[in-house]
Write an enzyme that holds these catalytic residues in place. Structure first.
Site, PDB file in Angstrom:
ATOM      1  N   GLU A   1      -4.157 -11.172  14.504  1.00 27.67           N
ATOM      2  CA  GLU A   1      -3.520 -12.329  14.700  1.00 27.67           C
ATOM      3  C   GLU A   1      -4.660 -13.450  15.355  1.00 27.67           C
ATOM      4  OE1 GLU A   1      -0.919 -13.070  13.566  1.00 27.67           O
ATOM      5  OE2 GLU A   1      -0.218 -11.400  12.857  1.00 27.67           O
TER       6      GLU A   1
ATOM      7  N   TYR B   1       3.493 -17.893  19.670  1.00 28.60           N
ATOM      8  CA  TYR B   1       3.362 -17.406  18.320  1.00 28.60           C
ATOM      9  C   TYR B   1       2.677 -15.746  18.414  1.00 28.60           C
ATOM     10  CZ  TYR B   1       1.193 -16.045  13.917  1.00 28.60           C
ATOM     11  OH  TYR B   1       1.019 -15.060  12.731  1.00 28.60           O
TER      12      TYR B   1
ATOM     13  N   ASP C   1       5.337 -20.327  13.018  1.00 27.23           N
ATOM     14  CA  ASP C   1       3.994 -20.858  12.732  1.00 27.23           C
ATOM     15  C   ASP C   1       4.216 -21.858  11.429  1.00 27.23           C
ATOM     16  OD1 ASP C   1       4.240 -19.247  10.168  1.00 27.23           O
ATOM     17  OD2 ASP C   1       2.093 -18.448  10.244  1.00 27.23           O
TER      18      ASP C   1
END
Ligand code: SF4
Length: 343
Positions: free
Chosen positions: A35, A116, A134
């Site tokens: 991520e 996020y 996002d």
């Protein structure tokens, strides 16, 4: 939760979602690494970095034990180096605490982890009911519900946050989150999505109202700052060169560079010669541009040959240059020089 929406995108994901290496695991460490890499990097480029990174640092302990210079070197070329520094600092925090964080609050306490990333790790690794939000999710939701509120306003953030939470399939949060992000990345793409083959078309308000190209809305454009860099590639008669490590408070913290002079416009050759009067100056590369998110860099680089290197930084044999992590812009210059393409 909207059952049609949720079921349709998860069904689509199972048939057409991407098979990515970080999807084959529930290991929070690997999900976290993927991520962070993908925060500002496209999947195609990030994939190779991810494989290299988790091969070299297969768990949080190996990352915490590594010197920062090595972590930055592994990151070289990905840009946004604060991500690598934060990963490293966070790995040390995790090792000190004895366990990988497993709640929204403890994930958010890690440097470099925002809402996020906490939602992505929490939902995929631990099945926490946290909805990701996002650019892909903004686009899909704004189109499906034909929401014209600009996404870069406080009101827009609140509205989309509430909607994303409402739409989450809390029984399968990890799958749902990955599905909506992939759907935005592959199907409901920014330019010219192929709505004719879209499984959500039937309920999509942007499609029925002819608003697809206009959504999502933004209120302003980001202003880009021009910066002018002149590098001196200082080399002495023994084949040694000079490097400087970049400090805090600007781009590329912790990376190495050749001595850099910033000015409000490009320097002339006589101005460059005045920077180091004892050097024999010749152009290595000029007029190189490098785009960052809010800055456009204009760079010239000069070879400055000297008998004795000035006391401006670290002296290293030129043959060891690759041991030091340098910004992408300098890689670009070296690449041009190696190709003999002196502009
Ligand atoms: S119909 Fe078009 S705009 Fe609507 S969700 Fe599908 S791809 Fe996106």
């Amino acid at each position: 939760m909207n059952c049609f929406f949720s079921y349709t995108i998860q069904n689509w994901f199972q048939e057409q979602g991407r098979s990515l290496p970080w999807r084959q695991t529930k290991d929070p460490y690997k999900i976290w690494i993927s991520e962070i890499i993908l925060q500002q990097t496209r999947v195609v480029q990030g994939w190779e970095y991810y494989e290299r990174f988790v091969t070299r640092f297969p768990d949080v302990c190996s990352l915490a034990d590594a010197p920062e210079d090595e972590v930055l070197r592994m990151w070289q070329g990905l840009g946004y180096y604060s991500r690598a520094r934060n990963l490293h600092a966070a790995a040390r925090m995790v090792v000190e605490s004895g366990a990988f964080p497993s709640t929204r609050e403890t994930l958010l306490a890690l440097p470099g982890v925002g809402e996020y990333t906490a939602a992505a790790i929490g939902s995929i690794a631990y099945d926490l009911p946290l909805a990701v939000l996002d650019g892909n999710v903004y686009r899909v939701l704004s189109r499906y519900f034909a929401i014209e509120t600009p996404i870069d306003t406080t009101e827009g953030c609140k509205q989309f946050r509430a909607l994303a939470d409402e739409m989450l399939d809390s029984n399968h949060p990890g799958m749902y989150n990955q599905a909506i992000m992939d759907f935005g990345a592959l199907q409901c793409v920014p330019q010219h999505p192929d709505c004719a083959v879209c499984p959500l078309r039937e309920g999509c308000l942007a499609f029925s109202q002819g608003l697809v190209g206009a959504l999502p809305c933004k209120s302003r454009h980001t202003k880009v700052r021009d910066r002018y860099f002149t590098y001196l590639y200082l080399r002495d008669t023994q084949g040694r060169i000079l490097l400087q490590r970049r400090g805090a408070g600007d781009i590329w913290q912790g990376l190495y560079q050749w001595p850099l002079f910033e000015s409000s416009q490009p320097l002339t050759l006589s101005q460059v010669s005045a920077l180091c009067p004892e050097a024999r100056i010749s152009s290595m590369a000029s007029g190189i541009t490098h785009q960052l998110s809010h800055q456009l860099l204009h760079a010239d680089c000069y070879l400055a040959e000297v008998d004795v290197l000035p006391d401006w930084g670290v002296v290293i044999p030129e043959t060891e240059r690759s041991h030091y992590a340098i910004p992408r812009l300098l890689e670009k210059i070296l690449c041009l020089v190696e190709k003999g393409d002196r502009k």
